[in-house]
Scaffold this active site. Sequence first.
Site, PDB file in Angstrom:
ATOM      1  N   TYR A  26     -17.430 -24.887 -93.694  1.00 20.70           N
ATOM      2  CA  TYR A  26     -18.187 -24.486 -92.634  1.00 20.70           C
ATOM      3  C   TYR A  26     -18.836 -27.120 -92.528  1.00 20.70           C
ATOM      4  O   TYR A  26     -18.471 -27.334 -93.887  1.00 20.70           O
ATOM      5  CB  TYR A  26     -19.108 -24.277 -92.294  1.00 20.70           C
ATOM      6  CG  TYR A  26     -18.841 -23.744 -90.900  1.00 20.70           C
ATOM      7  CD1 TYR A  26     -18.386 -24.184 -89.696  1.00 20.70           C
ATOM      8  CD2 TYR A  26     -19.409 -22.275 -91.194  1.00 20.70           C
ATOM      9  CE1 TYR A  26     -18.533 -23.495 -88.774  1.00 20.70           C
ATOM     10  CE2 TYR A  26     -19.126 -21.099 -90.053  1.00 20.70           C
ATOM     11  CZ  TYR A  26     -19.056 -22.015 -88.783  1.00 20.70           C
ATOM     12  OH  TYR A  26     -19.168 -21.138 -87.830  1.00 20.70           O
ATOM     13  N   GLU A  62     -19.546 -28.655 -89.771  1.00 24.09           N
ATOM     14  CA  GLU A  62     -19.847 -29.036 -88.546  1.00 24.09           C
ATOM     15  C   GLU A  62     -20.717 -30.574 -88.286  1.00 24.09           C
ATOM     16  O   GLU A  62     -21.254 -30.720 -89.772  1.00 24.09           O
ATOM     17  CB  GLU A  62     -21.047 -28.571 -87.970  1.00 24.09           C
ATOM     18  CG  GLU A  62     -20.071 -26.931 -87.185  1.00 24.09           C
ATOM     19  CD  GLU A  62     -21.429 -25.805 -86.460  1.00 24.09           C
ATOM     20  OE1 GLU A  62     -22.556 -26.099 -86.403  1.00 24.09           O
ATOM     21  OE2 GLU A  62     -21.037 -24.565 -85.965  1.00 24.09           O
ATOM     22  N   ASP A  65      -1.033 -38.176 -71.803  1.00 20.11           N
ATOM     23  CA  ASP A  65      -0.699 -37.157 -72.459  1.00 20.11           C
ATOM     24  C   ASP A  65       0.486 -37.468 -73.765  1.00 20.11           C
ATOM     25  O   ASP A  65       1.174 -36.495 -72.410  1.00 20.11           O
ATOM     26  CB  ASP A  65      -1.049 -35.302 -71.993  1.00 20.11           C
ATOM     27  CG  ASP A  65      -0.894 -34.328 -72.763  1.00 20.11           C
ATOM     28  OD1 ASP A  65      -1.194 -34.526 -73.313  1.00 20.11           O
ATOM     29  OD2 ASP A  65      -1.082 -33.411 -72.723  1.00 20.11           O
ATOM     30  N   THR A 106      -0.574 -33.096 -79.283  1.00 24.83           N
ATOM     31  CA  THR A 106      -0.650 -32.488 -80.395  1.00 24.83           C
ATOM     32  C   THR A 106       0.718 -33.032 -81.798  1.00 24.83           C
ATOM     33  O   THR A 106       1.099 -33.491 -81.530  1.00 24.83           O
ATOM     34  CB  THR A 106       0.356 -31.167 -80.086  1.00 24.83           C
ATOM     35  OG1 THR A 106       1.209 -31.537 -79.742  1.00 24.83           O
ATOM     36  CG2 THR A 106      -0.660 -30.159 -78.622  1.00 24.83           C
ATOM     37  N   LYS A 157       4.704 -30.331 -82.021  1.00 28.78           N
ATOM     38  CA  LYS A 157       5.663 -30.900 -81.655  1.00 28.78           C
ATOM     39  C   LYS A 157       6.780 -31.938 -82.147  1.00 28.78           C
ATOM     40  O   LYS A 157       6.949 -31.125 -83.341  1.00 28.78           O
ATOM     41  CB  LYS A 157       5.128 -31.001 -80.297  1.00 28.78           C
ATOM     42  CG  LYS A 157       4.955 -30.230 -79.632  1.00 28.78           C
ATOM     43  CD  LYS A 157       4.922 -30.301 -77.985  1.00 28.78           C
ATOM     44  CE  LYS A 157       3.916 -29.159 -77.618  1.00 28.78           C
ATOM     45  NZ  LYS A 157       2.413 -29.080 -77.871  1.00 28.78           N
ATOM     46  N   ARG A 185      -0.667 -27.255 -86.498  1.00 28.46           N
ATOM     47  CA  ARG A 185      -0.638 -26.589 -85.272  1.00 28.46           C
ATOM     48  C   ARG A 185      -2.366 -27.359 -84.813  1.00 28.46           C
ATOM     49  O   ARG A 185      -2.902 -27.103 -85.513  1.00 28.46           O
ATOM     50  CB  ARG A 185      -1.274 -25.636 -84.489  1.00 28.46           C
ATOM     51  CG  ARG A 185       0.260 -24.797 -84.858  1.00 28.46           C
ATOM     52  CD  ARG A 185       0.846 -22.969 -84.408  1.00 28.46           C
ATOM     53  NE  ARG A 185       0.032 -23.437 -82.654  1.00 28.46           N
ATOM     54  CZ  ARG A 185       1.025 -23.794 -81.556  1.00 28.46           C
ATOM     55  NH1 ARG A 185       2.487 -24.024 -82.079  1.00 28.46           N
ATOM     56  NH2 ARG A 185       0.744 -24.015 -80.562  1.00 28.46           N
TER      57      ARG A 185
END
Length: 417
Positions: free
Chosen positions: A51, A53, A197, A223, A226, A232
């Site tokens: 974790y 954060e 984008d 992203t 691709k 991902r």
Amino acid sequence: MPWPRVGDDPVLEMIVREEIRQNSTLQLIASENFASPAVMAATGSVLTNKYSEGYPYKRYYGGNMVIDEIEDEARQRVCALFGADHANVQPHAGAIANMAVYQAVLEPGDTVLGMSLDHGGHLTHGSPVNFSGRQYRFVSYGVTASDERIDFEDMAAKAHAENPKLIVAGATAYPRLIDPVPLREIADEVGALLMFDAAHIAGLIAGGVHPNPVGFADIVTFTTHKTLRGPRGGCVLSSEQYGAAIDKAMFPGIQGGPLENAIGAKAIAFAEASTPEFRDYAASIIANSAALAKALAGHGFRLVSGGTDNHLLLIDLRTFDPDLTGKEAQAVLDAAGISLNKNTIPDDPRSPFVTSGIRVGTPAVSTQGMGPDEMTAIAELIARTLRGRDDASVVNAVRADVAELCSRFRPYPDLGV
């Protein structure tokens, strides 16, 4: 407690079946690719246990000494790759990256100019069923009726009439280069921010075969899975002016703990994309798209905009067979071992759930090492399947031919069959 024995869960058997599918069928979905073994190893590593954060050296939990180094390395690598000042590598997806930008620079109800979904844009570019269209006042631009390319005159006219706070560029089903220069000019004319984008074309930008919007756009999102061929996930690049606001919008604004296993894999993908070999790969995507476009046109398919400059083709099926829908084409091609997706074409008379078109992409087959000769063969396999779609023997014969072709270009030869 002892770990469960490997192989006890039926999902593991399903994963093997998916390995077989990816090794033995054609992946022509423009938004998919094959990640490297190194990227997959990081994705499945112990980084998934932590974790973290917050951001490097500013965490809410202890024990992040190594994690901080990894995330900082990812940020530095992607900034160097694209020439950006600031990077946030925490978005779980491209839609999350876009959401963070909107939250950072907009107020609910602000006017935004974005590409229409039915002309090639994305859901997060203002679709009324998406958070973007529900929270902000989106005005859509699209492509011309004559050449089916972005209508910059119409975009400029709408920008002057609507006075948007933000202009969103980029697309998911647009087969041509997107020049950032006129976008910047229009944004400056009306005092708007410009977000690009680059989800689909990030790898083409990194590989030097598409114009780099960094330096023209105030913010660039993309992203990593691709054309960039990573895990991902998403990423946001910006000038320092917007970095702090975007970071705050991402956490604590939208996401909690980042996926540090994905971030480690992103760092590896950014390094892979900085190599000369990746530039060769990006060039092969373009060459394969051109070869596939030429071959499909020879079989009677109409190419939206007349061709392609990038990794994808948008095919109007009506010249091939006016009764054939994208939905039917996708289904029968899947049965033949050829995966692609139905897609609307500009001003499509059919619904988005049926469509008159299909979208075809070359990133995955290019990763496998296929070239123009294989693209010619793939076009023939597609045409043969669709012509004989009502004959199971034809579809089965194509599937056998697909398997033979893929056996010579297996992306993961040590996995599956």
